[in-house]
Design an enzyme around this catalytic site. Sequence first.
Site, PDB file in Angstrom:
ATOM      1  CB  THR A   1      -0.927   0.007   1.231  1.00 42.74           C
ATOM      2  OG1 THR A   1      -1.765  -1.145   1.185  1.00 42.74           O
ATOM      3  CG2 THR A   1      -1.792   1.260   1.267  1.00 42.74           C
TER       4      THR A   1
ATOM      5  CG  HIS B   1      -0.657   0.579  -4.504  1.00 46.83           C
ATOM      6  ND1 HIS B   1      -0.844   0.399  -5.865  1.00 46.83           N
ATOM      7  CD2 HIS B   1      -0.730  -0.650  -3.955  1.00 46.83           C
ATOM      8  CE1 HIS B   1      -1.029  -0.892  -6.113  1.00 46.83           C
ATOM      9  NE2 HIS B   1      -0.947  -1.550  -4.969  1.00 46.83           N
TER      10      HIS B   1
END
EC number: 1.1.1.103
Length: 341
Positions: free
Chosen positions: A40, A43
Site C-alpha cells: 500500500t 501505491h
Amino acid sequence: MKALSKLKAEEGIWMTDVPVPELGHNDLLIKIRKTAICGTDVHIYNWDEWSQKTIPVPMVVGHEYVGEVVGIGQEVKGFKIGDRVSGEGHITCGHCRNCRGGRTHLCRNTIGVGVNRPGCFAEYLVIPAFNAFKIPDNISDDLASIFDPFGNAVHTALSFDLVGEDVLVSGAGPIGIMAAAVAKHVGARNVVITDVNEYRLELARKMGITRAVNVAKENLNDVMTELGMTEGFDVGLEMSGAPPAFRTMLDTMNHGGRIAMLGIPPSDMSIDWTKVIFKGLFIKGIYGREMFETWYKMAALIQSGLDLSPIITHRFSIDDFQKGFDAMRSGQSGKVILSWD
C-alpha cells in the site's frame, strides 16, 4: 519529530518535520522502533489512481510498526509505560451493527492508519488503546513490525480447515508466502504457490513451501500429477489480484472447494461462473484481520515454531528510506524494515 510524509500530489515520499501527535483520553502515544514498507505504501509512493482518490495530502503515511508505549490517555487501562506494542491499522467506529456484534473487522466505517489518518512512519504515533496489541517478549521487533501483513496472511489462511488438505496459493508476494507458510505449519498436506517472479518464488522455497511454481515455465496440472493429486485443490488462497491466476485457480479446484480472496482484481474481471456453480465452490472475501483473534493466532503461530525470518530481506536506517522504497518497487525483495532507533 522526523516523519515520512506524502507532501505532494505526485510520485514520491518525503522526509519532513511534523509536530508530535496529541494524546487523547483513550489513546496511547507510541515511540516507534521499527516500521515495514507495505505494498500500500508503494501505491502511495507511486501516486496511482487509487492513491489519488484516497490519500489526503499532506499526511504522514505507514501502518506496519512496533514501538514502545511512552504516553497513556487518562481513560486507558491495561497498558503501562514501556509496553512493547504493535497495533491494528483499521480504526473502527464502535457503533455500527458489526462493531456492536463483535465483528469489528467488518466495520463499514473503518479508517486506515497511514491511509485516512496520520500513520507510523514517524518517531511517534498516537492510536486508540483499543487498537494496540502487546508483543510477547519472545517475539523480535523485526517480526512484530510485520504483524499487520502477517495478519492478512493468517486471516486468509485460517478461513478454512487446512488439516490434511491440498492448498493452492496464487501470488508469491510477502503476504502470499506467509499465508502458504501458515498453511503448511498448521497441517496442510501439499501447499503449492504460483507466481511469475522467480525471486519471490525462491523466497517461498526458503520458507519450506511444498512447491513454488513459475507458471510462465511450468504447467500447474503437471505439478499436481507430480504430487499425486487426483481431484484438485481443496482450498485456494488468492493473493495476487491477477485475473489469469484466479481463472487457473477455478480450473484446478476440487468440487466443493473453498477459496479465500485477499488479492484485489480489476473491477471488470470476467470469470467462467459455471465453474463456480457446477463445482459448488465457496468464495470468501478477506479484508484486514479479525480483531483480535487473528492477532492472538499470529503470536501463537510464531511461538509454536513458525519461522518467518526469511521473508525479511532488507533492513535500512530511516535516513536511507529511499533505498527501502527502491527495493520494494523493484519487485526483488520480501519485507523491507526501516529502523527508527
